[in-house]
Design an enzyme around this catalytic site. Structure first.
Site, short mmCIF file in Angstrom:
data_model
loop_
_atom_site.label_atom_id
_atom_site.label_comp_id
_atom_site.label_asym_id
_atom_site.label_seq_id
_atom_site.Cartn_x
_atom_site.Cartn_y
_atom_site.Cartn_z
N HIS A 1 -5.13 -33.42 17.20
CA HIS A 1 -4.01 -34.24 17.67
C HIS A 1 -2.86 -33.38 18.17
CE1 HIS A 1 -5.84 -37.94 16.23
NE2 HIS A 1 -6.37 -37.15 15.32
N LYS B 1 0.84 -1.20 0.00
CA LYS B 1 0.00 0.00 0.00
C LYS B 1 0.87 1.25 0.00
CE LYS B 1 -3.54 2.32 2.72
NZ LYS B 1 -4.45 2.28 3.85
N LYS C 1 9.44 -0.73 14.33
CA LYS C 1 10.01 -0.39 13.02
C LYS C 1 11.06 0.71 13.18
CE LYS C 1 5.81 -0.93 10.22
NZ LYS C 1 4.88 -0.23 9.33
N GLU D 1 10.49 -4.60 4.62
CA GLU D 1 10.58 -6.00 4.20
C GLU D 1 10.29 -6.12 2.70
OE1 GLU D 1 8.94 -4.82 6.77
OE2 GLU D 1 9.11 -6.15 8.52
N GLU E 1 -4.75 -6.93 14.66
CA GLU E 1 -4.28 -5.59 14.31
C GLU E 1 -5.46 -4.62 14.42
OE1 GLU E 1 -0.65 -4.77 11.52
OE2 GLU E 1 -2.44 -4.45 10.31
N GLY F 1 -4.81 -1.99 5.06
CA GLY F 1 -4.02 -3.12 4.58
C GLY F 1 -4.69 -4.46 4.82
N ARG F 2 -5.21 -4.65 6.04
CA ARG F 2 -5.79 -5.96 6.38
C ARG F 2 -7.19 -6.13 5.81
NH1 ARG F 2 -4.74 -2.65 10.54
NH2 ARG F 2 -6.44 -1.88 11.85
O1 F6P Z 1 3.16 -2.87 9.79
C1 F6P Z 1 1.81 -3.15 9.67
C2 F6P Z 1 1.31 -2.83 8.29
O2 F6P Z 1 1.18 -1.47 8.15
C3 F6P Z 1 0.01 -3.54 8.02
O3 F6P Z 1 -1.08 -2.86 8.50
C4 F6P Z 1 0.06 -3.68 6.55
O4 F6P Z 1 -0.85 -4.63 6.08
C5 F6P Z 1 1.50 -4.08 6.35
O5 F6P Z 1 2.20 -3.31 7.29
C6 F6P Z 1 2.05 -3.88 4.97
O6 F6P Z 1 2.00 -2.54 4.57
P1 F6P Z 1 2.20 -2.12 3.05
O7 F6P Z 1 1.10 -2.75 2.25
O8 F6P Z 1 2.14 -0.63 3.03
O9 F6P Z 1 3.54 -2.63 2.60
#
Ligand code: F6P
Length: 543
Positions: free
Chosen positions: A385, A207, A505, A213, A354, A268-269
């Protein structure tokens, strides 16, 4: 000024009611009220919910509904669907429901109907997905794409990977799908080690397009691609972006012609049905994706219009509040009895935790009641199990959601009846248990009786659907999205921000140069963090 939740009349009434309810046993509730097995059920959008195995009576249910009314749930639902800026801390609308609004609907945000834009992006995604699926889109060397790698994390990964696994039965089997999320280089290396770069498409899903990452993995992917295709021009044929941030996409080197956008009113979620679902659409095709959106929309309409006493997300949400706030339950287990839903609990973890892992109200006051429980789970029967022992005989009260389908997609006799027999048996065993007298009557040695006694009285919901399809998947996800909304509305919290992920972060960014510098910088953390950093630096240099 908003009335505090604990000052509401229904809350006080529920507290008084709980003083009686905590001693009830489901065995006794079913004996005195055999009709509850039929009465405490609801059905909508093809989902049947049996909530009779909960520690409730009609009075409890009435009080929970009253609490929802007193908390203004109806107004909050209307405000979300209308596009009000209910995400107050980020001053944003919350309009994932617009992502599945049918063509021709109108939802106005800041004076503009957003539905045509949503469908414009869906149409672009559709023609791109068709080109990949048909082989019309070719890579730099002229070969068609055979491998699709989604790079993203959080909501830009969990929805796509869950949906791909859930809908694998419907997916284009000639294509391989991989998902890279972790900044651990192992994730990228293992996902790509057997892939031919000339046949690989990367979807960089983010987003913000700034997430550490994802951007690290995207740069590694570009290096990996260019190591074999050796021409910068290859990037345009092998990378597309899904983002709200065109400037950063361009900076990365992806042509915005190959970018699929969405909007800041999609959290995002809550984004798997936006362009973030591009990998899902390539897998199941634009028509299958459209069916999934229709399923979401059907549940949205149910949530928006059904009276609370028949409203599936409202019922699930209120029951979650009942256990979290009155029984002190700290977790909910989600147990899908369908192998295709193996990533559904992981997806729900972000959606629920979240969203509702918050400790202050919308007005910034610290809450004096419990909010979001931990959601977790594994597909049945595997969980049986593993961790079910604790749910049956441990000291925690863990409400469970069982999810089952009447029809299997893979009718290999006798598997499905065995699978479903386990769903019904587990819910029965949890609720009714086995008394010491029943155990003794079996001739069990006295010393073993306590060990073999099942207390029962462990609540569960059972969700029964007919068949796992794109449509039913959409309905199921929307059901949980709106249950989360219901809980957040009762708790008076912002279910749509996520400030809690920020601090870690920021601190990581500060520590990176401290790990990488040739000489050790002056470390100004606490003594524990300083010592860990020193130990890591020393080991890294000697290893
Ligand atoms: O760190 C949490 C978050 O902001 C989530 O809410 C989101 O889904 C994820 O990181 C990834 O964010 P982006 O889509 O901006 O890379």
């Amino acid at each position: 000024m908003t009335v505090s939740l604990t000052a509401r009349p229904a809350w006080a009434a529920l507290q008084a009611h709980y003083a009686k309810a905590r001693d009830w046993h489901l065995r006794q509730l079913f004996t005195t009220d055999p009709g509850r097995g039929d009465r405490f059920t609801a059905e909508a959008a093809g989902i049947f919910l049996d909530y009779s195995k909960n520690r409730i009576t009609d009075e409890t249910f009435g009080l929970l509904l009253q609490l929802a009314t007193e908390c203004g749930l109806k107004d909050r639902i209307d405000a979300m669907f209308r596009g009000d800026r209910i995400n107050v801390t980020e001053n944003r609308s919350v309009l994932h429901t617009a992502l599945r609004a049918p063509r021709g609907a109108s939802i106005v945000v800041d004076g503009k109907n957003v539905v045509p834009e949503v469908h414009e992006v869906l149409d672009r995604m559709g023609s791109f997905a068709d080109r990949i699926r048909s082989g019309a889109w070719t890579g730099h060397t002229g070969k068609p794409v055979k491998n699709v790698v989604n790079i993203g994390i959080g909501g830009s990964d969990l929805g796509p990977v869950m949906a791909y696994e859930a809908l694998r039965y419907y997916s284009a089997r000639g294509l391989t799908f991989r998902f890279v999320s972790n900044v651990d280089g192992t994730d990228f290396v293992e996902a790509t080690r057997d892939l031919d770069a000339a046949e690989t498409l990367f979807i960089v899903s983010s987003k913000t397009f700034t997430t550490l990452e994802t951007m690290t993995n995207a740069r590694t992917a570009r290096d990996w691609l260019l190591a074999s295709l050796t021409d910068d021009k290859a990037v345009a044929k092998h990378f597309v972006a899904v983002s709200t941030n065109a400037a950063e996409v361009t900076k990365f080197g992806i042509d915005t012609g190959n970018m699929f956008g969405f909007w800041d009113w999609v959290g995002g979620r809550y984004s798997m049905d936006s362009a973030i679902g591009l990998s899902t659409m390539i897998a199941v095709g634009p028509a299958g994706f459209g069916e999934m959106l229709a399923g979401f929309h059907e549940m949205d309409e149910h949530f928006r219009t059904a009276p609370f006493e028949k409203n599936l997300p409202v019922i699930l949400g209120l029951l979650a509040v009942w256990y979290a706030d009155f029984f002190g339950s700290q977790s909910v287990a989600v147990l899908p009895y369908d192998q295709y839903l193996k990533r559904f609990p992981a997806y729900l973890q972000q959606l629920t935790m979240e969203s509702n892992g918050k400790r202050v109200t919308l007005g910034g006051q610290e809450v004096d009641y419990a909010t979001g429980p931990v959601y977790w789970g594994e597909p049945g029967t595997n969980g049986q199990h593993s961790f079910y022992q604790l749910i049956h005989q441990g000291t925690n009260l863990i409400p469970c959601d069982f999810i089952g389908f009447t029809q299997t997609l893979n009718p290999v006799e006798p598997h499905h009846d065995l699978l479903m027999a386990n769903v019904f048996a587990q819910a029965e065993a949890l609720a009714f248990g086995k008394t010491a007298d029943e155990v003794k009557a079996e001739g069990v040695a006295a010393a073993l009786v306590p060990h073999k006694t099942f207390p029962g009285n462990r609540p569960s919901n059972t969700l029964l659907l007919d068949r796992l399809t794109p449509t039913t998947l959409g309905k199921l996800i929307a059901l949980y999205e709106h249950s989360v909304f219901t809980q957040g509305a009762i708790w008076d919290i912002d279910s749509f921000d996520q400030w809690g992920v920020e601090l870690g972060k920021v601190l990581a960014q500060r520590i990176v140069p401290e790990l990488q510098g040739a000489t050790e910088p002056a470390l100004k953390h606490d003594t524990s963090t300083n010592a860990l950093i020193r130990r890591y630096r020393a080991a890294r240099r000697s290893g």
